[in-house]
Design an enzyme around this catalytic site. Structure first.
Site, PDB file in Angstrom:
ATOM      1  N   GLY A  36      -5.801  -4.085  -1.002  1.00 26.64           N
ATOM      2  CA  GLY A  36      -6.158  -2.676  -1.095  1.00 26.64           C
ATOM      3  C   GLY A  36      -7.078  -2.445  -2.275  1.00 26.64           C
ATOM      4  O   GLY A  36      -7.129  -3.278  -3.192  1.00 26.64           O
ATOM      5  N   GLN A  66     -11.229   2.041  -8.969  1.00 25.97           N
ATOM      6  CA  GLN A  66     -11.188   0.668  -9.503  1.00 25.97           C
ATOM      7  C   GLN A  66     -12.587   0.056  -9.645  1.00 25.97           C
ATOM      8  O   GLN A  66     -12.755  -0.926 -10.366  1.00 25.97           O
ATOM      9  CB  GLN A  66     -10.301  -0.232  -8.623  1.00 25.97           C
ATOM     10  CG  GLN A  66      -8.825   0.164  -8.668  1.00 25.97           C
ATOM     11  CD  GLN A  66      -7.965  -0.720  -7.805  1.00 25.97           C
ATOM     12  OE1 GLN A  66      -7.815  -0.485  -6.607  1.00 25.97           O
ATOM     13  NE2 GLN A  66      -7.406  -1.773  -8.384  1.00 25.97           N
ATOM     14  N   CYS A 105      -1.942  -5.955  -9.050  1.00 24.60           N
ATOM     15  CA  CYS A 105      -3.041  -4.998  -8.989  1.00 24.60           C
ATOM     16  C   CYS A 105      -4.308  -5.678  -9.484  1.00 24.60           C
ATOM     17  O   CYS A 105      -4.277  -6.361 -10.507  1.00 24.60           O
ATOM     18  CB  CYS A 105      -2.729  -3.779  -9.859  1.00 24.60           C
ATOM     19  SG  CYS A 105      -4.027  -2.528  -9.831  1.00 24.60           S
ATOM     20  N   LEU A 106      -5.394  -5.494  -8.760  1.00 22.08           N
ATOM     21  CA  LEU A 106      -6.651  -6.122  -9.165  1.00 22.08           C
ATOM     22  C   LEU A 106      -7.113  -5.588 -10.525  1.00 22.08           C
ATOM     23  O   LEU A 106      -7.876  -6.256 -11.208  1.00 22.08           O
ATOM     24  CB  LEU A 106      -7.723  -5.885  -8.094  1.00 22.08           C
ATOM     25  CG  LEU A 106      -7.430  -6.542  -6.734  1.00 22.08           C
ATOM     26  CD1 LEU A 106      -8.453  -6.099  -5.690  1.00 22.08           C
ATOM     27  CD2 LEU A 106      -7.415  -8.062  -6.854  1.00 22.08           C
ATOM     28  N   HIS A 157       0.775   2.585  -3.570  1.00 21.13           N
ATOM     29  CA  HIS A 157       0.151   1.982  -4.752  1.00 21.13           C
ATOM     30  C   HIS A 157      -1.282   2.518  -4.906  1.00 21.13           C
ATOM     31  O   HIS A 157      -1.702   2.890  -6.014  1.00 21.13           O
ATOM     32  CB  HIS A 157       0.173   0.453  -4.593  1.00 21.13           C
ATOM     33  CG  HIS A 157      -0.602  -0.315  -5.611  1.00 21.13           C
ATOM     34  ND1 HIS A 157      -0.012  -1.191  -6.501  1.00 21.13           N
ATOM     35  CD2 HIS A 157      -1.936  -0.376  -5.888  1.00 21.13           C
ATOM     36  CE1 HIS A 157      -0.939  -1.734  -7.275  1.00 21.13           C
ATOM     37  NE2 HIS A 157      -2.121  -1.265  -6.916  1.00 21.13           N
ATOM     38  N   GLU A 158      -2.009   2.583  -3.785  1.00 21.40           N
ATOM     39  CA  GLU A 158      -3.399   3.063  -3.825  1.00 21.40           C
ATOM     40  C   GLU A 158      -3.467   4.558  -4.127  1.00 21.40           C
ATOM     41  O   GLU A 158      -4.341   5.004  -4.860  1.00 21.40           O
ATOM     42  CB  GLU A 158      -4.114   2.774  -2.495  1.00 21.40           C
ATOM     43  CG  GLU A 158      -4.146   1.319  -2.050  1.00 21.40           C
ATOM     44  CD  GLU A 158      -4.610   0.360  -3.123  1.00 21.40           C
ATOM     45  OE1 GLU A 158      -5.341   0.780  -4.043  1.00 21.40           O
ATOM     46  OE2 GLU A 158      -4.231  -0.819  -3.064  1.00 21.40           O
ATOM     47  N   HIS A 207      -3.434   5.223  -7.714  1.00 19.14           N
ATOM     48  CA  HIS A 207      -4.732   5.050  -8.385  1.00 19.14           C
ATOM     49  C   HIS A 207      -5.532   6.355  -8.380  1.00 19.14           C
ATOM     50  O   HIS A 207      -6.233   6.661  -9.342  1.00 19.14           O
ATOM     51  CB  HIS A 207      -5.556   3.958  -7.688  1.00 19.14           C
ATOM     52  CG  HIS A 207      -5.216   2.553  -8.093  1.00 19.14           C
ATOM     53  ND1 HIS A 207      -5.318   2.099  -9.390  1.00 19.14           N
ATOM     54  CD2 HIS A 207      -4.788   1.492  -7.371  1.00 19.14           C
ATOM     55  CE1 HIS A 207      -4.972   0.817  -9.444  1.00 19.14           C
ATOM     56  NE2 HIS A 207      -4.629   0.427  -8.228  1.00 19.14           N
TER      57      HIS A 207
HETATM   58  O1  GNR Z   1      -3.939  -6.952  -3.744  1.00 15.58           O
HETATM   59  C1  GNR Z   1      -2.991  -6.209  -3.993  1.00 15.58           C
HETATM   60  N1  GNR Z   1      -1.732  -6.602  -3.660  1.00 15.58           N
HETATM   61  C2  GNR Z   1      -0.632  -5.767  -3.722  1.00 15.58           C
HETATM   62  C3  GNR Z   1       0.624  -6.340  -3.617  1.00 15.58           C
HETATM   63  C4  GNR Z   1       1.757  -5.554  -3.643  1.00 15.58           C
HETATM   64  C5  GNR Z   1       1.648  -4.198  -3.775  1.00 15.58           C
HETATM   65  C6  GNR Z   1       0.409  -3.605  -3.904  1.00 15.58           C
HETATM   66  C7  GNR Z   1      -0.718  -4.384  -3.874  1.00 15.58           C
HETATM   67  S1  GNR Z   1      -2.284  -3.633  -4.001  1.00 15.58           S
HETATM   68  C8  GNR Z   1      -3.222  -4.931  -4.701  1.00 15.58           C
HETATM   69  C9  GNR Z   1      -4.686  -4.559  -4.762  1.00 15.58           C
HETATM   70  C10 GNR Z   1      -4.880  -3.393  -5.687  1.00 15.58           C
HETATM   71  O2  GNR Z   1      -4.859  -3.474  -6.878  1.00 15.58           O
HETATM   72  N2  GNR Z   1      -5.028  -2.224  -5.138  1.00 15.58           N
HETATM   73  O3  GNR Z   1      -5.162  -1.134  -5.904  1.00 15.58           O
HETATM   74 NI    NI Z   2      -4.058  -1.553  -7.714  1.00 19.55          NI
END
Ligand code: GNR
Ligand code: NI
Length: 174
Positions: A46, A51, A94-95, A136-137, A140
């Site tokens: 995601g 980001q 998270c990236l 999670h997104e 952000h």
């Molecule tokens: O790549 C991602 N893996 C992930 C694993 C578990 C819960 C959420 C994520 S999102 C993350 C990519 C990212 O940072 N998205 O904002």
């Molecule tokens: Ni993230």
């Protein structure tokens, strides 16, 4: 399509609240193309526009495991509805918080109302990893990172590590 640089914590831009998109036009579609390419390149599932430094309420996701059967998903102005009161625990990464992982509890299922790549209104029922990822997104878009849910100690240790890594990289470049 262009691969963009992904911002990493600590960075104040990641704490901005993203703005509603008025219209899904060419510019937004180009942004979504760049986002999905950037996400695939980074092996993420995601990515939120903030980001890559763009404060618009746009998310891309692909939770398909199979490289050949890609399933890119695009969400503009997403709203979460009907969150389940049951929680699911996932080890999140998270990236924007590279190489750090921690368990987070979130509603196990929810509905998402959004505009798709073509600006059409859609509703999607999510559960499992899809539900976790969309939440999670969505965080952000509000300037929230998964590390904000950890204890003060865990969070500060992670930020300290990331700051050190950043300094190292800066020294190499300079
Ligand atoms: O790549 C991602 N893996 C992930 C694993 C578990 C819960 C959420 C994520 S999102 C993350 C990519 C990212 O940072 N998205 O904002
Ligand atoms: Ni993230």
């Amino acid at each position: 399509m262009t691969i963009k640089a992904i911002l990493t914590e600590p960075n104040k831009i990641l704490r901005q609240v993203s703005k509603l998109v008025e219209k899904v036009g060419k510019e937004e579609q180009k942004l979504m193309d760049d986002m999905i390419e950037t996400m695939y390149k980074a092996n993420g599932i995601g990515l939120a526009a903030i980001q890559i430094g763009v404060p618009k309420r746009i998310i891309v996701m692909d939770i398909s495991k199979n490289e050949e059967k890609k399933n890119p998903m695009y969400f503009v102005n997403p709203i979460i509805k009907n969150k389940n009161s049951d929680l699911s625990r996932y080890e999140e990464g998270c990236l924007s918080v590279p190489d750090q992982f921690a368990e987070v509890d979130r509603p196990s299922s929810c509905e998402v109302e959004y505009l798709d790549y073509n600006g059409e209104k859609k509703i999607l029922k999510t559960s499992g990893l899809l539900a976790t990822c969309i939440q999670h997104e969505m965080d952000h878009l509000e300037g929230i990172l998964f590390i904000d849910y950890l204890s003060k100690l865990k969070k500060s240790m992670i930020i300290k590590k990331l700051s050190k890594q950043k300094n190292k990289v800066d020294r190499i470049i300079v």
